[in-house]
Design an enzyme around this catalytic site. Sequence first.
Site, PDB file in Angstrom:
ATOM      1  NE  ARG A 192       3.841  -3.487  -3.122  1.00 34.45           N
ATOM      2  CZ  ARG A 192       4.990  -3.328  -3.777  1.00 34.45           C
ATOM      3  NH1 ARG A 192       5.245  -3.980  -4.919  1.00 34.45           N
ATOM      4  NH2 ARG A 192       5.904  -2.501  -3.317  1.00 34.45           N
ATOM      5  N   GLY A 193       2.611   0.281  -4.741  1.00 34.87           N
ATOM      6  CA  GLY A 193       3.701   1.226  -4.933  1.00 34.87           C
ATOM      7  C   GLY A 193       3.130   2.529  -5.457  1.00 34.87           C
ATOM      8  CB  ALA A 194       3.543   6.033  -4.321  1.00 31.03           C
ATOM      9  NE  ARG A 230      -3.047   0.894  -0.605  1.00 33.43           N
ATOM     10  CZ  ARG A 230      -1.796   0.433  -0.462  1.00 33.43           C
ATOM     11  NH1 ARG A 230      -1.118   0.047  -1.531  1.00 33.43           N
ATOM     12  NH2 ARG A 230      -1.232   0.368   0.731  1.00 33.43           N
ATOM     13  CD  GLN A 282       4.492  -4.241   0.993  1.00 29.46           C
ATOM     14  OE1 GLN A 282       4.786  -4.183   2.180  1.00 29.46           O
ATOM     15  NE2 GLN A 282       3.560  -3.470   0.469  1.00 29.46           N
ATOM     16  CG  ASP A 304       3.889   4.837  -0.171  1.00 30.76           C
ATOM     17  OD1 ASP A 304       3.187   4.280  -1.029  1.00 30.76           O
ATOM     18  OD2 ASP A 304       4.814   4.263   0.428  1.00 30.76           O
ATOM     19  CG  ASN A 322       8.578   4.167   2.564  1.00 31.16           C
ATOM     20  OD1 ASN A 322       8.056   4.138   1.452  1.00 31.16           O
ATOM     21  ND2 ASN A 322       9.485   3.282   2.933  1.00 31.16           N
ATOM     22  CE  LYS A 323       3.878  -0.771   2.815  1.00 24.87           C
ATOM     23  NZ  LYS A 323       2.412  -0.907   2.674  1.00 24.87           N
TER      24      LYS A 323
END
Length: 367
Positions: free
Chosen positions: A53-55, A90, A203, A243, A253-254
Amino acid sequence: MKINGTHYRSLWWNHDAHVLEIIDQRWLPHEFRTQQVTSLQDYADAIREMRVRGAPLIGATAAYGVALAMAQDPSDTNLDAANGLLEKTRPTAINLSWALERCRATLLPLAEKDRADTALQLAHDIADEDVEVNRRIGENGLALIREIATRKPEGEPVRLLTHCNAGWIATVDWGTATSPMYQAHDAGVPLHVWVDETRPRNQGPLTAWELGSHGVPHAYIVDNAGGHLMQHGMVDMVIVGSDRTTAHGDVCNKIGTYLKALAAKANDVPFYVALPSSTIDWTVGDGLTEIPIEERPGEEVSQIFWGKNAADDITPVQVAPDGSPTANPAFDVTPRDLVTGLITERGICEASQEGLAKLFPEHARPA
């Protein structure tokens, strides 16, 4: 970064087995597990299930997925099929489509017999580039932290707040938002980091695990504590990742990042976003209307992933009433007027079309 004295990247190529290995992040911070990714469907599942996970990390993983597909069948048809399967995993993080398009553009002109080796080398290059880019982001962010430190009484820490996990396990190494933190800590600048829990996937504990492993002073806090801390002058700067960032400087972003930006604006706290240029979507201007927001499964909201109970079992824990409806937008967009600046590998700029154009003139578009 080092885990129990051993240096790890978040993914690495096993040359003996000729296979990609990853850290299965679903088990962190309670257990450190690694696994091999052995099929194209496994690559897609690893991204969708957030084993990776994470762009930036998603993009690098996808590049290795294309390499596997080319080793099995280097035809145009299979290249298109692999890209299609991986791109659907995603929708929000732009690094995924960026990496896939880079692979496609490199491989299509080549003879089929040359594609497998080229694809694997390109995946290695994308991973190595990510490490260097994040290191340079850290250098540029370190300058901001040093400047704040000069205004504080000697020995008093620079107090940072971060949201989600933009750390080394969300990239290939170093991280984006955490890279300035690691470099400041290593340079002897006193730090204290407030780490948001970042529901619903929690996270924040990954960031706390990272910082603790590196010896960086920090405290894990609930998501709604950030505004209180800013009101009482306990945050000197907010640093988050991204992201997808638009060509005009809007930041996706998140979920929850927007609320932190609002609180920072209200309390005159600088709000910075650390991002590699691969996270900039040069085709998008208005983040609020043009960026697709991923809606993830409702059980991520109705349960907590993952918790350790009194018996040391690692398991999801239900927190919502049985049958309660849920909604789970995974990201939000922070408009550029709430962003103090963008920290990139080429330097720091204002969050605007003009600011980005100064650092990346090759992508400048007419206003």
